[in-house]
Design a protein around this motif. Sequence first.
Motif, PDB file in Angstrom:
ATOM      1  N   ALA A   1       0.850  -1.196   0.000  1.00 24.21           N
ATOM      2  CA  ALA A   1       0.000   0.000   0.000  1.00 24.21           C
ATOM      3  C   ALA A   1       0.883   1.242   0.000  1.00 24.21           C
ATOM      4  CB  ALA A   1      -0.886  -0.012   1.241  1.00 24.21           C
ATOM      5  N   THR A   2       0.315   2.360  -0.383  1.00 26.75           N
ATOM      6  CA  THR A   2       1.026   3.636  -0.291  1.00 26.75           C
ATOM      7  C   THR A   2       0.347   4.465   0.797  1.00 26.75           C
ATOM      8  OG1 THR A   2      -0.389   4.599  -1.969  1.00 26.75           O
ATOM      9  CG2 THR A   2       1.652   3.569  -2.743  1.00 26.75           C
ATOM     10  N   GLY A   3       0.649   5.763   0.833  1.00 28.17           N
ATOM     11  CA  GLY A   3       0.036   6.639   1.832  1.00 28.17           C
ATOM     12  C   GLY A   3       0.952   6.825   3.031  1.00 28.17           C
ATOM     13  N   ALA A   4       0.451   7.574   4.013  1.00 25.83           N
ATOM     14  CA  ALA A   4       1.276   7.894   5.177  1.00 25.83           C
ATOM     15  C   ALA A   4       1.452   6.684   6.093  1.00 25.83           C
ATOM     16  CB  ALA A   4       0.633   9.044   5.960  1.00 25.83           C
ATOM     17  N   SER A   5       0.430   5.840   6.179  1.00 27.59           N
ATOM     18  CA  SER A   5       0.474   4.751   7.173  1.00 27.59           C
ATOM     19  C   SER A   5       1.682   3.826   7.027  1.00 27.59           C
ATOM     20  CB  SER A   5      -0.823   3.935   7.120  1.00 27.59           C
ATOM     21  OG  SER A   5      -1.932   4.775   7.248  1.00 27.59           O
ATOM     22  N   PRO A   6       2.029   3.337   5.815  1.00 25.32           N
ATOM     23  CA  PRO A   6       3.101   2.337   5.751  1.00 25.32           C
ATOM     24  C   PRO A   6       4.527   2.891   5.682  1.00 25.32           C
ATOM     25  CG  PRO A   6       2.003   2.518   3.616  1.00 25.32           C
ATOM     26  CD  PRO A   6       1.354   3.511   4.524  1.00 25.32           C
ATOM     27  N   LEU A  31      -1.643  -1.991  -4.482  1.00 24.13           N
ATOM     28  CA  LEU A  31      -3.101  -1.895  -4.503  1.00 24.13           C
ATOM     29  C   LEU A  31      -3.633  -1.007  -5.609  1.00 24.13           C
ATOM     30  CD1 LEU A  31      -3.825  -1.241  -0.737  1.00 24.13           C
ATOM     31  CD2 LEU A  31      -4.813  -3.096  -2.090  1.00 24.13           C
ATOM     32  N   ASP A  32      -2.938   0.116  -5.846  1.00 22.32           N
ATOM     33  CA  ASP A  32      -3.593   1.128  -6.672  1.00 22.32           C
ATOM     34  C   ASP A  32      -2.603   2.135  -7.266  1.00 22.32           C
ATOM     35  OD1 ASP A  32      -3.044   2.190  -4.167  1.00 22.32           O
ATOM     36  OD2 ASP A  32      -5.133   2.390  -3.586  1.00 22.32           O
ATOM     37  N   TYR A  77       1.999   6.705  -7.357  1.00 21.57           N
ATOM     38  CA  TYR A  77       2.260   5.675  -6.350  1.00 21.57           C
ATOM     39  C   TYR A  77       3.483   4.845  -6.742  1.00 21.57           C
ATOM     40  CZ  TYR A  77      -2.072   6.797  -3.868  1.00 21.57           C
ATOM     41  OH  TYR A  77      -3.046   7.413  -3.141  1.00 21.57           O
ATOM     42  N   ILE A 136      -6.274   2.323   5.762  1.00 19.09           N
ATOM     43  CA  ILE A 136      -7.730   2.516   5.647  1.00 19.09           C
ATOM     44  C   ILE A 136      -8.021   4.013   5.575  1.00 19.09           C
ATOM     45  CG2 ILE A 136      -8.088   2.448   8.179  1.00 19.09           C
ATOM     46  CD1 ILE A 136     -10.775   0.872   7.440  1.00 19.09           C
ATOM     47  N   GLY A 137      -8.966   4.383   4.736  1.00 19.52           N
ATOM     48  CA  GLY A 137      -9.328   5.793   4.626  1.00 19.52           C
ATOM     49  C   GLY A 137     -10.234   6.198   5.795  1.00 19.52           C
ATOM     50  N   HIS A 188     -12.504   3.484   3.254  1.00 15.50           N
ATOM     51  CA  HIS A 188     -12.077   2.860   1.992  1.00 15.50           C
ATOM     52  C   HIS A 188     -10.823   1.993   2.197  1.00 15.50           C
ATOM     53  CE1 HIS A 188      -9.544   6.652   0.946  1.00 15.50           C
ATOM     54  NE2 HIS A 188      -8.698   5.694   1.204  1.00 15.50           N
ATOM     55  N   ILE A 189     -10.727   0.937   1.401  1.00 21.35           N
ATOM     56  CA  ILE A 189      -9.501   0.133   1.357  1.00 21.35           C
ATOM     57  C   ILE A 189      -9.088   0.046  -0.112  1.00 21.35           C
ATOM     58  CG2 ILE A 189      -9.658  -1.143   3.526  1.00 21.35           C
ATOM     59  CD1 ILE A 189     -11.043  -3.421   2.101  1.00 21.35           C
ATOM     60  N   GLY A 190      -7.767   0.166  -0.366  1.00 15.78           N
ATOM     61  CA  GLY A 190      -7.360   0.446  -1.734  1.00 15.78           C
ATOM     62  C   GLY A 190      -8.084   1.745  -2.084  1.00 15.78           C
ATOM     63  N   ARG A 246      -3.219  16.846   0.736  1.00 15.66           N
ATOM     64  CA  ARG A 246      -2.022  17.196   1.525  1.00 15.66           C
ATOM     65  C   ARG A 246      -0.730  16.803   0.806  1.00 15.66           C
ATOM     66  NH1 ARG A 246      -2.072  11.818   5.260  1.00 15.66           N
ATOM     67  NH2 ARG A 246      -3.610  10.877   3.894  1.00 15.66           N
ATOM     68  N   LYS A 286      -8.728   8.060  12.037  1.00 11.83           N
ATOM     69  CA  LYS A 286      -9.086   6.708  11.580  1.00 11.83           C
ATOM     70  C   LYS A 286      -9.989   5.987  12.582  1.00 11.83           C
ATOM     71  CE  LYS A 286      -6.624   7.260   7.944  1.00 11.83           C
ATOM     72  NZ  LYS A 286      -5.384   6.621   7.580  1.00 11.83           N
TER      73      LYS A 286
HETATM   74  C1  F6R Z   1      -3.010   3.433  -0.632  1.00  9.49           C
HETATM   75  C2  F6R Z   1      -4.400   3.066  -0.451  1.00  9.49           C
HETATM   76  C3  F6R Z   1      -5.309   3.816   0.450  1.00  9.49           C
HETATM   77  C4  F6R Z   1      -4.668   4.237   1.772  1.00  9.49           C
HETATM   78  C5  F6R Z   1      -5.662   5.008   2.635  1.00  9.49           C
HETATM   79  C6  F6R Z   1      -5.017   5.506   3.906  1.00  9.49           C
HETATM   80  O1  F6R Z   1      -2.355   2.577  -1.536  1.00  9.49           O
HETATM   81  O2  F6R Z   1      -4.818   2.141  -1.062  1.00  9.49           O
HETATM   82  O3  F6R Z   1      -6.455   3.030   0.716  1.00  9.49           O
HETATM   83  O4  F6R Z   1      -4.225   3.105   2.447  1.00  9.49           O
HETATM   84  O5  F6R Z   1      -6.160   6.088   1.918  1.00  9.49           O
HETATM   85  O6  F6R Z   1      -4.056   6.461   3.578  1.00  9.49           O
HETATM   86  P1  F6R Z   1      -3.055   7.058   4.645  1.00  9.49           P
HETATM   87  O7  F6R Z   1      -2.195   5.939   5.084  1.00  9.49           O
HETATM   88  O8  F6R Z   1      -2.287   8.123   3.912  1.00  9.49           O
HETATM   89  O9  F6R Z   1      -3.887   7.601   5.758  1.00  9.49           O
END
Ligand code: F6R
Length: 254
Positions: A35-40, A66-67, A80, A133-134, A138-140, A167, A202
């Motif tokens: 996955a991407t985003g801040a979490s990983p 994922l995306d 990504y 998770i958004g 949302h997932i992915g 952001r 979250k």
């Molecule tokens: C990223 C993805 C998204 C993020 C989600 C959380 O590949 O599929 O579902 O995991 O938007 O994003 P962050 O981690 O930035 O809060």
Amino acid sequence: MRIYKAKDYNDLSRKAANIISAQIIMKPDAVIGLATGASPIGTYKQLIEWYNKGDLDFSEIRTVNLDEYKGLSPDDVQSYAYFMKTNLLSHVNILPENANIPNGLEEDPEVECKRYDKVLHSMGGIDLQLLGIGGNGHIGFNEPGNNFDKETHCVTLTEATIDANARFFESRDDVPKYAYTMGIKNIMQAKSILLIASGEEKAQALYDSFYGPITPNVPGSILQIHNHVTVVADEAALSLILKEHEITTGGHVL
Ligand code: F6R
């Protein structure tokens, strides 16, 4: 399903990296969903550290992301593909030909979704899928209301997701409006799933996903029927769950 409580983001990242490295040690040619985003980001940093120490070998690992935003090239700093390169791939020995991500430059969604599903099917299943998770569950990029039985598809991002992702861009207008994403069906076919979440924004999504009804309005809620899900979240993300359930160091079993 088991939920583990982390003290903070660092603790969460170490725990998540431990679970991923256990998978890699047990099955050196595993297929890992990323996955991407801040979490990983912290999880990837930890994996890189262990790789640099000689404790991890990615040479046979295959990855599937994922995306990807539709319309962005892998060289675009907001893509990504670029994120994966800078946060993990260029730092460890994952072979470039073993790292897969939807092609944001393919204009025809039918062509790209078919291609990516073929890649996923040819791998014989994802051994461990990492998920964030958004705030809307949302997932992915499977947004609320999205059908549970889809494979890879092209989505129109919701206003909430565009707001959340703004952001990372210079302005909100720069956030792409479409993305390619693995569908819920692809995600549910993974043999095991590791979901990580940090921060109070979250908390509602986590509570609704794991303690609410299973509904397409909360995409994460489908994970309740997967038979191998591990959640690692910090206290802020667990704040609503912790009001009702105690989570000991051994985790909370659902
Ligand atoms: C990223 C993805 C998204 C993020 C989600 C959380 O590949 O599929 O579902 O995991 O938007 O994003 P962050 O981690 O930035 O809060």
